[in-house]
Design an enzyme around this catalytic site. Sequence first.
Site, PDB file in Angstrom:
ATOM      1  CG  ASN A 156      -0.495  -0.120   2.550  1.00 32.97           C
ATOM      2  OD1 ASN A 156       0.478  -0.471   2.565  1.00 32.97           O
ATOM      3  ND2 ASN A 156      -1.172   0.274   3.533  1.00 32.97           N
ATOM      4  CD  GLU A 255       4.913   0.689  13.067  1.00 33.38           C
ATOM      5  OE1 GLU A 255       3.697   0.801  13.255  1.00 33.38           O
ATOM      6  OE2 GLU A 255       5.580   1.153  13.498  1.00 33.38           O
ATOM      7  CB  CYS A 289      -2.047   0.705   8.941  1.00 27.63           C
ATOM      8  SG  CYS A 289      -0.942   1.807   8.531  1.00 27.63           S
TER       9      CYS A 289
END
Length: 483
Positions: A156, A255, A289
Amino acid sequence: MDIIKDKDLIKTHSYIDGQWREGDSKITVTNPATGEKVASVSDASVTDANYAVESAKKALKLWSSKSATERANLMRKWFDLMMAHQGDLAKILTLEQGKPLAEAKGEIAYGASYIEWFAEEGKRVYGDTIPALAGDKRIVVIKQPVGVVASITPWNFPNAMIARKAAAALAAGCTFVGRPASQTPLSALAMAELAERAGIPSGVFNIVVGDDAIGIGKVLTQHPDVAKFTFTGSTAVGKQLIAQCATTVKKVSMELGGNAPFIVFDDADIDAAVEGALVSKYRNAGQTCVCTNRIFVHRDVQETFTEKFVSAVQKLAMGNGMKDGVNVGPIISSKAVADVDALVKASISDGASLMLGGESGELGDTFYQPTILTNVTNDMPIARNEIFGPVSPIIPFDTEEEVIAMANATEYGLAAYFYARDIGRVWRIAESLDFGMVAINEGIISNAAAPFGGVKQSGSGREGSKYGLDDYMELKYLCMGGI
Ligand code: NAP
């Protein structure tokens, strides 16, 4: 790829030990907006991954013994080259990932900013002296690079997720082996080309592109010469990789996924809240995210907010990210679109109302219209899962206690957003949200000077800021006696 001015930025082999390493088989990189082939990239093997770790180990002594200023000068050149080639890097990124070109340019500048920032911060790695308990002793604490760092990153943010990790690692004096997502290897390889042009020595920054995520992942998480493993991706995969790292007790940072609440209180500036919700939800077609995942609106302002929000979302233009004026590009794959659509449909059948969007439209099965659902409750599938698509579920609330309980009722703890003006409320809410990052009257949260990271099952460790270097350094305590 004709639109790329500097053709040498288009690299199709892994970059290991300063060499472009050709492989026997190929991975096809596809443009998610058109389904067209963008490039064929050599498919690296487990052997290549092992070789990359060995090369990084070999380069460690030279790199870690350079002064922080020497490292900073090379990193500064790398940053300058990334910014000089921002246009080409952004086009490569949009072609393989799909996001609108303006956003891709923003990602290149954002990724590069970590390289610039950490190059400077590397000069401020201070140790400590501690008063000893005996007169003939001294206690000194020094910081040293952890060693070889390995990373796995998602599609992403194909540039920035690598830059955030590699910048801190290299500034700390570590060497780096990165495996980008197989859908988006070209941005990572272009970064390697520029690292080479900047004069970063062979073996310091390696990129391994391979379809065998599991096999290469095992090397990067279990090789005894990897001292630290850092991952950005889903919580499910992160958990597996943490377990793999346990076999050699690596330093780990993660993460992982998020389920960000976005809360609009009755004293909020509603226009600002609409603007904030728009950028935090529809950027990258909802595939970040930290994207807003649930919008909680106080019942007294629900009608006003929803009306203004629907009108703003209706103005978003969906299409190929290379076209001028497009705000929302494709989703990474038709399978990802189907997953988003399944969450929307399941929530509608549970009682949610479709205000806007809710289908792919005429552009094809990798697109999903900007969508708004109302009458949503916090237990519906769209609220419980990370959506990773351009869908806004709106949930009404009445009291602070109620909305805090709903916002925190998730295993995730990455980002949260809220809009309010009362100063007492601002402090109460900021302190009560169980999230690593809280944006107050803001829709965009991340920058190199701030510590990015989550709590709960959103991960551990921080990227960016003065805290970000700690993840790449070890403390060493020196006890000096006989003085
Ligand atoms: P993913 O499925 O976890 O994949 C991420 C990376 O892991 C990809 O490179 C993937 O390779 C690789 N991978 C998958 N399974 C693996 C395995 N068993 N062993 C080793 N590597 C493996 O995540 P995604 O769906 O692509 O990415 C979206 C997720 O990333 C979301 O949950 C999002 O919230 C999270 N994310 C978090 C942050 C953050 O900073 N917290 C930032 C961005 C994204 P392949 O692509 O080759 O399968």
